[in-house]
Scaffold this active site. Structure first.
Site: not given
Length: 432
Positions: A404, A159, A322, A256, A343, A245, A157
């Site tokens: 995590k 930052k 997501e 969203r 399905k 997923e 990152d």
């Protein structure tokens, strides 16, 4: 002139012959079990032993992995002591200095620098690793998944503190098949840049090598649950399919993708404006940020006009990681994809990409409503940070990775898991 052998000399020769036969039988047995002379001289140094200078080595990992309550209690008590917490902290400067001598660093940290089997060598993998802090976590993760035939792109990152960047850059510089992403971004939680970080690594990996078979993306607090050989064998069994997923989006998440969001002062905020529907009437599916996909899927992400239009459309949504990968997985024609019919929905528990424990799915043993046992570590932002008590359950799961782990607060879980995986990898050696 020949002199007759004395009786004791004959018996000695016979004894030596018997010893030689027994030694050959021993070596043959050792080769069959992966402990032959090749292992002794070539691989023994790769074992993690209790002699390693690590404060966690006082723990009995075998007992912990078997779920022995007394040992788990001792581990829990140890992690809360000030002396232990002080000893486990590794400053960024350690890695900056240690990687000045790459050969010494790789030897002391016991990196696997030769393919452990022909099967693994013939099935290279590509990894994207997105990191922003906790260098110790990253280095232990890299060591756990590192093999010379794989390829790794690391995104730090923008930052991140300078010391984090320097330490990770130093680690990366020691390996010819590990590189820093060509274009780093400043990652904003729930914003588009989280996806962009992986996209940049995807492009770099795709252009850097034509041989890798599957792409896996990780963050700095992931850790594998399988050896590289097990990962390869699992991916082979997919027969070109992907695993992630991807299921119907719940009504509670529709906001969203129906409202325009912008990033303001490092935070994502709603503009209140309504978004146009997605391009090509693509049905949006729900998923998560972590995926296991084949090279063809990555090519589609970089070149397919439908996917490129979806990517452009998703840039002002909330938490696009997501739904983006999950939606791409259901676009007909994407290599390894499945049809968008419900399905073919796949939950995170059925996918192999990542095991994550959420508190609303946890429950006591025997609870029919619970998806998995209660977290034995602690929660950070509704995600279980695993403790030693989670390991026995974790290593029984089919997932390739779990999230995590935190070596800065509870390193025993990481230590015992990495020790277990290394021993397992060495026991799997193909010495034939």
């Amino acid at each position: 002139m020949r002199f007759p052998k004395r009786g004791w000399q004959l018996r000695l020769l016979q004894f030596i012959g018997v010893l030689g036969s027994l030694w050959m039988l021993f070596l043959l047995r050792q080769v069959k079990t992966g402990r032959g002379p090749v292992f002794i001289f070539r691989y023994r140094w790769l074992e993690y032993t209790d002699d390693d200078s690590s404060p966690e080595n006082i723990c009995n990992c075998s007992a912990i992995l078997q779920g022995e309550q007394e040992e788990l209690l001792q581990a829990k008590l140890l992690t809360v002591t000030k002396d232990f917490q002080k000893r486990i902290q590794i400053p960024d400067e350690y890695y900056i200095n240690a990687t000045q001598d790459c050969r010494k660093f790789k030897v002391s940290r016991k990196y696997i620098t030769l393919p452990l089997s022909k099967e693994e060598e013939a099935f290279p993998l590509a990894y994207s690793m997105v990191v922003h802090h906790k260098v110790q976590n990253f280095e232990r993760l890299l060591r756990a998944v590192y093999t010379p035939q794989n390829i790794y792109c690391v995104h730090v990152d923008k930052k991140s503190p300078a010391s984090v960047f320097s330490a990770i850059k130093g680690i990366v510089s020691c390996f010819p098949n590990v590189f820093m992403v060509s274009e780093a971004v400043s990652v904003v939680y729930a914003g588009w840049t989280r996806v962009q970080a992986d996209l940049n690594c995807m492009a770099d990996l795709y252009n850097a090598s034509t041989t890798w078979k599957y792409f896996i993306n990780l963050c700095g607090q992931d850790f594998p649950l399988k050896t590289n050989l097990e990962i390869v064998q699992t991916l082979r069994s997919l027969k070109g399919g992907n695993s992630l997923e991807t299921e119907a989006m719940s009504p509670g998440k529709k906001w969203r993708v129906t409202t325009v969001f912008h990033t303001v002062d490092g935070k994502i905020q709603s503009t209140g404006k309504t978004k146009d529907p997605p391009p090509f009437n693509l049905p949006l599916l729900s998923g998560n940020a972590y995926i296991v996909v084949n090279r063809g899927y990555v090519r589609s992400v970089l070149e397919d006009k439908r996917v490129l239009a979806l990517i452009e459309w998703a840039k002002d949504t909330y938490s696009p990681d997501e739904f983006l990968w999950a939606t791409i997985q259901r676009i007909p024609g994407v290599p390894g994809s499945t049809w968008p019919n419900h399905k073919f929905d796949m939950t995170d528990m059925n996918a192999i990409a990542r095991m994550v424990k959420w508190p609303w799915h946890e429950g006591s043993q025997g609870s029919l409503q619970a998806v998995y046992p209660e977290c034995k570590g602690h929660h950070v932002r509704s995600v279980c940070v695993y403790g030693p008590g989670d390991l026995q359950w974790l290593i029984e799961q089919h997932h390739l990775f779990a999230n995590k782990f935190d070596a800065d607060t509870d390193p025993i879980a990481v230590y015992c898991l990495e020790k277990y995986l290394r021993q397992k990898a060495l026991n799997e050696l193909d010495l034939v």
